[in-house]
Design a protein around this motif. Sequence first.
Motif, PDB file in Angstrom:
ATOM      1  N   ASP A 187       0.858  -1.189   0.000  1.00 43.55           N
ATOM      2  CA  ASP A 187       0.000   0.000   0.000  1.00 43.55           C
ATOM      3  C   ASP A 187       0.893   1.238   0.000  1.00 43.55           C
ATOM      4  O   ASP A 187       1.934   1.262   0.664  1.00 43.55           O
ATOM      5  CB  ASP A 187      -0.889   0.052   1.249  1.00 43.55           C
ATOM      6  CG  ASP A 187      -1.812  -1.138   1.361  1.00 43.55           C
ATOM      7  OD1 ASP A 187      -2.541  -1.396   0.406  1.00 43.55           O
ATOM      8  OD2 ASP A 187      -1.780  -1.809   2.404  1.00 43.55           O
ATOM      9  N   ARG A 191       0.587   5.846  -0.065  1.00 46.56           N
ATOM     10  CA  ARG A 191      -0.327   6.964   0.150  1.00 46.56           C
ATOM     11  C   ARG A 191       0.398   8.286  -0.103  1.00 46.56           C
ATOM     12  O   ARG A 191       1.614   8.358  -0.139  1.00 46.56           O
ATOM     13  CB  ARG A 191      -0.889   6.933   1.568  1.00 46.56           C
ATOM     14  CG  ARG A 191       0.122   7.240   2.653  1.00 46.56           C
ATOM     15  CD  ARG A 191      -0.497   7.121   4.034  1.00 46.56           C
ATOM     16  NE  ARG A 191       0.451   7.482   5.098  1.00 46.56           N
ATOM     17  CZ  ARG A 191       0.179   7.428   6.398  1.00 46.56           C
ATOM     18  NH1 ARG A 191      -1.017   7.017   6.787  1.00 46.56           N
ATOM     19  NH2 ARG A 191       1.095   7.782   7.286  1.00 46.56           N
ATOM     20  N   THR A 240       0.435  12.093   1.495  1.00 46.76           N
ATOM     21  CA  THR A 240       0.031  12.901   2.647  1.00 46.76           C
ATOM     22  C   THR A 240       0.556  14.322   2.486  1.00 46.76           C
ATOM     23  O   THR A 240       1.707  14.611   2.812  1.00 46.76           O
ATOM     24  CB  THR A 240       0.568  12.293   3.956  1.00 46.76           C
ATOM     25  OG1 THR A 240       0.154  10.939   4.045  1.00 46.76           O
ATOM     26  CG2 THR A 240       0.038  13.055   5.167  1.00 46.76           C
ATOM     27  N   MET A 252      -2.611   7.991  -6.153  1.00 48.08           N
ATOM     28  CA  MET A 252      -2.787   8.334  -4.748  1.00 48.08           C
ATOM     29  C   MET A 252      -3.276   9.768  -4.619  1.00 48.08           C
ATOM     30  O   MET A 252      -2.498  10.720  -4.788  1.00 48.08           O
ATOM     31  CB  MET A 252      -1.462   8.200  -3.983  1.00 48.08           C
ATOM     32  CG  MET A 252      -1.094   6.777  -3.644  1.00 48.08           C
ATOM     33  SD  MET A 252      -0.689   5.820  -5.112  1.00 48.08           S
ATOM     34  CE  MET A 252      -0.599   4.193  -4.419  1.00 48.08           C
ATOM     35  N   GLY A 311      -4.227   5.040   2.322  1.00 48.27           N
ATOM     36  CA  GLY A 311      -3.445   4.049   1.605  1.00 48.27           C
ATOM     37  C   GLY A 311      -4.210   3.451   0.429  1.00 48.27           C
ATOM     38  O   GLY A 311      -5.408   3.191   0.517  1.00 48.27           O
TER      39      GLY A 311
END
Length: 322
Positions: free
Chosen positions: A66, A68, A70, A125, A131
């Motif tokens: 996974d 992600r 941010t 993403m 995730g």
Amino acid sequence: MNRLPGALVLLVLMSGAATVEAAQCRVNGGPWRQVDTGGTLTFQVPVTVRVGADTSRILLEGARLDCRFTPYGFPAWYTDHWSTSALAGAPWTPGPKFINQGTGLRINRGYYNTPVPFGIRIANMPNNAVGVPVDATPYILIRNNPTNPIDVRIGDVLGVLRLSQTNNYDSSRTGLSLTYTAANNFAISPSSCTINNNNPIEINFGNVPQRAIGTDPLTSSIVSNRRLTYSCPDAGITTPITITYKGTSSSFDSRLLMMTNPNVGTAMVRAGAAVPVNGSFLTRITNSVGGDDVTFSLVRRNNAIPTAGAISGSGVLVMGVP
């Protein structure tokens, strides 16, 4: 003279720059790991080696990746992308156990044989710190050739996955390198070559007087002759092969397959010699075909007369390579 008091004012101008944690990934629900722009995340993970549902591929499964994005204060349309890319290197490099095999990656349900193309977009993403699965699973092709056996041991390095992260707002990038190791032992001869077209070989000796059963595989008069035929679906395969007589040997002669009567066993004889149970003989496939004549003989324990009644046993003939 009146003086105006002077004042020195230090004016400090500061500007804030938002920081982006644009490359954060984890494996199998572990801790999130971040890498700076231009760097490469490295992981190592054990995976299960198993034959896929369609039996044409061996899958290396169990690495759930996974990633992600941010951000801090960036617009909603900022997005990161994970893809195969020349900037990261070969998307999939198989380990030493698979050098002679065809390999590839299953990406989002699509299969891409090695060399896996660059520029395959795997996942996007959005800037919400959530995730997103990066779905890429390595596989090994099962070839119709007995000369490419695979024997994987726990801890073997199976290969390396390499991916690149880019985005839609600047030219920065990061990379990812995921090394796969074996979590289980796995052995297979990746071949659909067959013995007698995979049909069962039934040996029926009929009704046999107990005293007529010989005590030596080479001289027993209770025999059944069979032709073993070998074939491979792909043309042009010429190679030495082994045929192994697999099963449980009798308690009184390792050359004999155990039967339900402990005083009786069955031998397989080729070229004037009994092939031991779990032993093999060397033969050959030429241009994808071959064959051998063998004799199965019923043998009794020396100085023992078997009790009357039906007897049975089972074994397997396995094609392999020297």
